[in-house]
Design a protein around this motif. Structure first.
Motif, mmCIF file in Angstrom:
data_model
loop_
_atom_site.group_PDB
_atom_site.id
_atom_site.type_symbol
_atom_site.label_atom_id
_atom_site.label_comp_id
_atom_site.label_asym_id
_atom_site.label_seq_id
_atom_site.Cartn_x
_atom_site.Cartn_y
_atom_site.Cartn_z
ATOM 1 N N UNK A 198 0.822 -1.210 0.000
ATOM 2 C CA UNK A 198 0.000 0.000 0.000
ATOM 3 C C UNK A 198 0.857 1.263 0.000
ATOM 4 N N UNK A 199 1.999 1.227 0.696
ATOM 5 C CA UNK A 199 2.864 2.409 0.738
ATOM 6 C C UNK A 199 3.428 2.728 -0.637
ATOM 7 N N UNK A 200 3.771 1.688 -1.390
ATOM 8 C CA UNK A 200 4.298 1.902 -2.740
ATOM 9 C C UNK A 200 3.207 2.446 -3.641
ATOM 10 N N UNK A 201 1.992 1.896 -3.511
ATOM 11 C CA UNK A 201 0.875 2.394 -4.317
ATOM 12 C C UNK A 201 0.607 3.870 -4.038
ATOM 13 N N UNK B 298 2.808 6.078 -2.960
ATOM 14 C CA UNK B 298 3.910 6.861 -3.517
ATOM 15 C C UNK B 298 3.756 7.014 -5.027
ATOM 16 N N UNK B 299 3.333 5.942 -5.697
ATOM 17 C CA UNK B 299 3.127 6.010 -7.140
ATOM 18 C C UNK B 299 1.972 6.947 -7.489
ATOM 19 N N UNK B 300 0.914 6.892 -6.678
ATOM 20 C CA UNK B 300 -0.214 7.806 -6.902
ATOM 21 C C UNK B 300 0.228 9.253 -6.716
ATOM 22 N N UNK B 301 1.120 9.479 -5.755
ATOM 23 C CA UNK B 301 1.644 10.819 -5.524
ATOM 24 C C UNK B 301 2.459 11.290 -6.734
ATOM 25 N N UNK B 302 3.255 10.390 -7.308
ATOM 26 C CA UNK B 302 4.023 10.729 -8.511
ATOM 27 C C UNK B 302 3.089 11.076 -9.670
ATOM 28 N N UNK B 303 1.997 10.329 -9.808
ATOM 29 C CA UNK B 303 1.020 10.631 -10.854
ATOM 30 C C UNK B 303 0.454 12.032 -10.678
ATOM 31 N N UNK B 304 0.168 12.381 -9.436
ATOM 32 C CA UNK B 304 -0.375 13.713 -9.162
ATOM 33 C C UNK B 304 0.666 14.791 -9.459
ATOM 34 N N UNK B 305 1.896 14.554 -9.033
ATOM 35 C CA UNK B 305 2.963 15.526 -9.263
ATOM 36 C C UNK B 305 3.213 15.743 -10.746
ATOM 37 N N UNK B 306 2.999 14.708 -11.549
ATOM 38 C CA UNK B 306 3.215 14.827 -12.988
ATOM 39 C C UNK B 306 2.239 15.798 -13.643
ATOM 40 N N UNK B 307 1.137 16.073 -12.972
ATOM 41 C CA UNK B 307 0.159 16.999 -13.517
ATOM 42 C C UNK B 307 0.343 18.434 -13.067
ATOM 43 N N UNK B 308 1.376 18.705 -12.271
ATOM 44 C CA UNK B 308 1.621 20.048 -11.771
ATOM 45 C C UNK B 308 2.674 20.760 -12.619
ATOM 46 N N UNK B 309 2.499 22.047 -12.798
ATOM 47 C CA UNK B 309 3.446 22.828 -13.601
ATOM 48 C C UNK B 309 4.512 23.505 -12.756
ATOM 49 N N UNK C 187 6.663 10.420 2.128
ATOM 50 C CA UNK C 187 6.764 9.971 0.740
ATOM 51 C C UNK C 187 7.728 10.853 -0.051
ATOM 52 N N UNK C 188 7.632 12.153 0.142
ATOM 53 C CA UNK C 188 8.504 13.073 -0.588
ATOM 54 C C UNK C 188 9.965 12.879 -0.203
ATOM 55 N N UNK C 189 10.217 12.713 1.081
ATOM 56 C CA UNK C 189 11.590 12.489 1.537
ATOM 57 C C UNK C 189 12.134 11.186 0.952
ATOM 58 N N UNK C 190 11.283 10.163 0.914
ATOM 59 C CA UNK C 190 11.698 8.882 0.340
ATOM 60 C C UNK C 190 11.994 9.024 -1.152
ATOM 61 N N UNK C 191 11.119 9.719 -1.871
ATOM 62 C CA UNK C 191 11.325 9.926 -3.302
ATOM 63 C C UNK C 191 12.557 10.786 -3.562
ATOM 64 N N UNK C 192 12.809 11.735 -2.675
ATOM 65 C CA UNK C 192 14.014 12.552 -2.801
ATOM 66 C C UNK C 192 15.258 11.680 -2.619
ATOM 67 N N UNK C 193 15.230 10.807 -1.635
ATOM 68 C CA UNK C 193 16.379 9.920 -1.392
ATOM 69 C C UNK C 193 16.624 9.000 -2.579
ATOM 70 N N UNK C 194 15.542 8.622 -3.268
ATOM 71 C CA UNK C 194 15.668 7.749 -4.423
ATOM 72 C C UNK C 194 15.999 8.467 -5.709
#
Length: 259
Positions: free
Chosen positions: A20-23, A25-36, A58-65
């Motif tokens: 669920x945590x990965x899902x 994070x992926x949903x968050x990436x999908x949302x971020x992709x729609x922001x300018x 989630x953001x800190x994790x994505x930043x680390x990755x």
């Protein structure tokens, strides 16, 4: 690597529960992709309806990755890593290999840019393009995002989308084609751009469909308004769809669509 499972448990992919945590994070990436623009944690938490602390983790994790970058003012934005992943996905799906020669041929015939775009949440995204081999005043780049209410590809993809896909941009409140426009696009099977940009750019798009008739992408010609005519664009695009659809084996997977 050794994977240990209990003796009575079915370890096939179908019986394995997703993380669920990965899902999330992926949903968050999908949302971020729609922001300018870069976004702050509190604003992003409100937009996605999740606790601020959870979004921040989630953001800190994505930043680390290497997927996110934290700016000096505390806002976050995507790095170029997702773009690299997208290009790799296109190569693995064979989209570029299968369509590039045909798109290049069509671009030369039309004398303009020819592209393929897909519905990506609340926008249309260009996934393949070809130029006619001469200098152009109109540009359309790989990865460009086009609005659903005014671009030819966006209008077509929204008008022909299934109910579930069409509900996403509607919920987010993005500008959409009118009901009259949708009805006309469905009746004719093609769409034109409606924006009156100062650069005079115009486009016309037709659908690429699976065997069951479901639209999975838009094929378009894009160029200066004084050179784009409906008859001329359709004369190039309509025969091209019959050549591209079988080559792509439009099963949806190559475009990230769910069955």
């Amino acid at each position: 690597m050794h994977i240990v499972t209990s003796g009575g448990e079915d370890s096939s992919p179908r019986s394995t529960r997703p993380l669920s945590t990965v899902l999330k994070a992926l949903a968050l990436l999908d949302h971020l992709a729609g922001l300018d623009e870069p976004v702050r944690v509190s604003s992003l938490a409100r937009e996605v309806g999740a606790p601020r602390a959870e979004v921040h983790r989630h953001l800190v994790t994505l930043e680390s990755g290497g997927w996110m970058e934290r700016l000096p003012d505390g806002a976050y934005r995507l790095t170029l890593r997702p773009a690299h992943l997208g290009h790799t996905a296109l190569r693995q799906a064979g989209v570029g290999e299968r369509t590039s020669p045909l798109l290049a041929e069509a671009a030369r015939a039309a004398g303009e840019v020819v592209s393929i775009a897909v519905l990506d949440s609340d926008t249309a995204r260009v996934v393949q393009r070809a130029e006619p081999g001469r200098a152009l005043h109109a540009t359309l780049l790989l990865g460009d995002r086009l609005p659903l209410h005014s671009s030819a590809t966006g209008r077509l993809l929204y008008a022909l989308a299934d109910e579930e896909s069409a509900a996403v941009p509607a919920r987010r409140g993005v500008p959409l084609p009118s009901e009259d426009d949708i009805a006309l696009i469905r009746a004719t099977g093609w769409a034109t751009s409606t924006d009156d940009a100062e650069d005079g750019v115009a486009a016309l798009a037709v659908p690429l469909c699976r065997e069951d008739g479901r639209t999975v992408a838009a094929l378009s010609v894009h160029g200066p308004r004084d050179r784009i005519t409906s008859a001329g664009a359709l004369a190039v695009l309509r025969p091209l769809t019959h050549r591209i659809e079988p080559l792509l084996r439009l099963d949806g997977a190559a475009f990230g669509l769910r069955a």
